[in-house]
Write a protein that holds these residues in place. Structure first.
Motif, mmCIF file in Angstrom:
data_model
loop_
_atom_site.group_PDB
_atom_site.id
_atom_site.type_symbol
_atom_site.label_atom_id
_atom_site.label_comp_id
_atom_site.label_asym_id
_atom_site.label_seq_id
_atom_site.Cartn_x
_atom_site.Cartn_y
_atom_site.Cartn_z
ATOM 1 N N PRO A 201 0.809 -1.225 0.000
ATOM 2 C CA PRO A 201 0.000 0.000 0.000
ATOM 3 C C PRO A 201 0.839 1.271 0.000
ATOM 4 O O PRO A 201 0.411 2.300 -0.511
ATOM 5 C CB PRO A 201 -0.848 -0.107 1.262
ATOM 6 C CG PRO A 201 -0.261 -1.196 2.073
ATOM 7 C CD PRO A 201 0.564 -2.039 1.159
ATOM 8 N N ALA A 202 2.056 1.224 0.535
ATOM 9 C CA ALA A 202 2.910 2.405 0.579
ATOM 10 C C ALA A 202 3.303 2.863 -0.827
ATOM 11 O O ALA A 202 3.608 4.033 -1.033
ATOM 12 C CB ALA A 202 4.151 2.130 1.408
ATOM 13 N N GLU A 203 3.289 1.928 -1.792
ATOM 14 C CA GLU A 203 3.653 2.278 -3.158
ATOM 15 C C GLU A 203 2.511 2.966 -3.909
ATOM 16 O O GLU A 203 2.723 3.507 -4.978
ATOM 17 C CB GLU A 203 4.110 1.037 -3.916
ATOM 18 C CG GLU A 203 5.435 0.508 -3.416
ATOM 19 C CD GLU A 203 5.949 -0.651 -4.232
ATOM 20 O OE1 GLU A 203 5.454 -0.890 -5.351
ATOM 21 O OE2 GLU A 203 6.863 -1.335 -3.743
ATOM 22 N N CYS A 204 1.326 2.916 -3.374
ATOM 23 C CA CYS A 204 0.169 3.538 -4.028
ATOM 24 C C CYS A 204 -0.018 4.947 -3.471
ATOM 25 O O CYS A 204 -0.136 5.135 -2.259
ATOM 26 C CB CYS A 204 -1.084 2.697 -3.785
ATOM 27 S SG CYS A 204 -2.583 3.438 -4.487
ATOM 28 N N GLU A 205 -0.064 5.902 -4.357
ATOM 29 C CA GLU A 205 -0.199 7.291 -3.908
ATOM 30 C C GLU A 205 -1.563 7.579 -3.287
ATOM 31 O O GLU A 205 -1.720 8.545 -2.570
ATOM 32 C CB GLU A 205 0.061 8.254 -5.074
ATOM 33 C CG GLU A 205 -0.914 8.078 -6.224
ATOM 34 C CD GLU A 205 -0.515 8.849 -7.464
ATOM 35 O OE1 GLU A 205 -1.412 9.493 -8.038
ATOM 36 O OE2 GLU A 205 0.663 8.794 -7.846
ATOM 37 N N ARG A 206 -2.533 6.727 -3.525
ATOM 38 C CA ARG A 206 -3.877 6.931 -2.986
ATOM 39 C C ARG A 206 -4.126 6.159 -1.692
ATOM 40 O O ARG A 206 -5.193 6.276 -1.105
ATOM 41 C CB ARG A 206 -4.917 6.525 -4.025
ATOM 42 C CG ARG A 206 -4.922 7.383 -5.264
ATOM 43 C CD ARG A 206 -6.038 6.987 -6.229
ATOM 44 N NE ARG A 206 -7.287 6.627 -5.597
ATOM 45 C CZ ARG A 206 -8.257 7.492 -5.273
ATOM 46 N NH1 ARG A 206 -8.087 8.763 -5.501
ATOM 47 N NH2 ARG A 206 -9.375 7.062 -4.721
ATOM 48 N N SER A 207 -3.195 5.372 -1.228
ATOM 49 C CA SER A 207 -3.449 4.481 -0.093
ATOM 50 C C SER A 207 -3.872 5.222 1.177
ATOM 51 O O SER A 207 -4.667 4.701 1.954
ATOM 52 C CB SER A 207 -2.240 3.592 0.188
ATOM 53 O OG SER A 207 -1.151 4.362 0.630
ATOM 54 N N GLU A 208 -3.366 6.414 1.388
ATOM 55 C CA GLU A 208 -3.730 7.181 2.586
ATOM 56 C C GLU A 208 -5.218 7.547 2.609
ATOM 57 O O GLU A 208 -5.837 7.591 3.664
ATOM 58 C CB GLU A 208 -2.888 8.455 2.678
ATOM 59 C CG GLU A 208 -1.415 8.203 2.905
ATOM 60 C CD GLU A 208 -1.139 7.696 4.310
ATOM 61 O OE1 GLU A 208 -1.788 8.158 5.268
ATOM 62 O OE2 GLU A 208 -0.265 6.818 4.435
ATOM 63 N N ASP A 209 -5.785 7.793 1.432
ATOM 64 C CA ASP A 209 -7.172 8.251 1.336
ATOM 65 C C ASP A 209 -8.088 7.251 0.637
ATOM 66 O O ASP A 209 -9.209 7.604 0.270
ATOM 67 C CB ASP A 209 -7.225 9.593 0.581
ATOM 68 C CG ASP A 209 -6.472 10.684 1.321
ATOM 69 O OD1 ASP A 209 -6.596 10.753 2.556
ATOM 70 O OD2 ASP A 209 -5.743 11.443 0.658
ATOM 71 N N CYS A 210 -7.635 6.038 0.447
ATOM 72 C CA CYS A 210 -8.417 5.058 -0.302
ATOM 73 C C CYS A 210 -9.495 4.433 0.587
ATOM 74 O O CYS A 210 -9.192 3.726 1.546
ATOM 75 C CB CYS A 210 -7.513 3.965 -0.863
ATOM 76 S SG CYS A 210 -8.403 2.721 -1.830
ATOM 77 N N ALA A 211 -10.733 4.681 0.245
ATOM 78 C CA ALA A 211 -11.852 4.131 1.006
ATOM 79 C C ALA A 211 -11.960 2.615 0.825
ATOM 80 O O ALA A 211 -12.473 1.917 1.699
ATOM 81 C CB ALA A 211 -13.151 4.800 0.573
ATOM 82 N N MET A 212 -11.467 2.095 -0.294
ATOM 83 C CA MET A 212 -11.610 0.673 -0.603
ATOM 84 C C MET A 212 -10.460 -0.197 -0.089
ATOM 85 O O MET A 212 -10.576 -1.416 -0.080
ATOM 86 C CB MET A 212 -11.718 0.483 -2.127
ATOM 87 C CG MET A 212 -13.021 0.982 -2.710
ATOM 88 S SD MET A 212 -14.452 0.110 -2.024
ATOM 89 C CE MET A 212 -14.137 -1.551 -2.556
ATOM 90 N N LEU A 213 -9.381 0.408 0.358
ATOM 91 C CA LEU A 213 -8.204 -0.374 0.753
ATOM 92 C C LEU A 213 -8.538 -1.408 1.819
ATOM 93 O O LEU A 213 -8.137 -2.571 1.719
ATOM 94 C CB LEU A 213 -7.066 0.543 1.228
ATOM 95 C CG LEU A 213 -5.764 -0.165 1.594
ATOM 96 C CD1 LEU A 213 -5.220 -0.966 0.406
ATOM 97 C CD2 LEU A 213 -4.735 0.835 2.084
ATOM 98 N N SER A 214 -9.306 -1.043 2.810
ATOM 99 C CA SER A 214 -9.638 -2.001 3.870
ATOM 100 C C SER A 214 -10.498 -3.149 3.339
ATOM 101 O O SER A 214 -10.400 -4.276 3.822
ATOM 102 C CB SER A 214 -10.322 -1.305 5.043
ATOM 103 O OG SER A 214 -11.573 -0.771 4.645
ATOM 104 N N VAL A 215 -11.324 -2.874 2.342
ATOM 105 C CA VAL A 215 -12.142 -3.932 1.729
ATOM 106 C C VAL A 215 -11.227 -4.934 1.033
ATOM 107 O O VAL A 215 -11.358 -6.151 1.209
ATOM 108 C CB VAL A 215 -13.151 -3.338 0.730
ATOM 109 C CG1 VAL A 215 -13.873 -4.435 -0.036
ATOM 110 C CG2 VAL A 215 -14.146 -2.439 1.447
#
Length: 141
Positions: free
Chosen positions: A93-107
């Protein structure tokens, strides 16, 4: 993918015939209806990992290095397929620039956890046992 499915079928075949010594690749290919050439592409992956023992020559072939209860579906699929993650950012997730604000990451992380836990809980022995049970209960009068 096909590589993972065929690797599982090949290893199950070896597990089912573990008391027959070393098994020729041609015999596995014939029983499983898989091209021998395709299995030859999978063998190096499994051989390098230590899953298989190999003997060359006329009486040679392949067999499992350990008992079937020591191999999980998750381990085999990771070897042949790579990651089991539904999307790449789950593992990094650290490589994704959206990981901090990604609503779907936890899903996606939850799905990855469920997939991994499920596949890691099933061994080759479990599959063989389930198949035997189903076959034993499959009779017609």
């Amino acid at each position: 993918s096909t590589k993972g499915r065929y690797a599982l079928r090949m290893l199950l075949d070896l597990a089912e015939h573990q008391n027959c010594g070393f098994i020729a690749l041609k015999d596995i290919a014939d029983r499983q209806g898989i091209s021998k050439k395709y299995l030859e592409q999978i063998i190096p992956i499994l051989g390098k990992s230590g899953i298989l023992k190999t003997v060359r020559g006329s009486q040679g072939g392949y067999r499992l290095s350990k008992t079937p209860d020591k191999y999980t579906v998750g381990d085999i699929l990771r070897l042949t397929e790579g990651s089991l993650a539904p999307i790449s950012c789950v593992e990094e997730p650290a490589e994704c620039e959206r990981s901090e604000d990604c609503a779907m990451l936890s899903v996606w992380q939850g799905l990855y956890k469920v997939i991994s836990e499920y596949l890691d809980s099933i061994t080759l022995q479990d599959i063989m046992d389930r198949h035997r049970e189903q076959s034993a209960n499959d009779y017609v009068i």
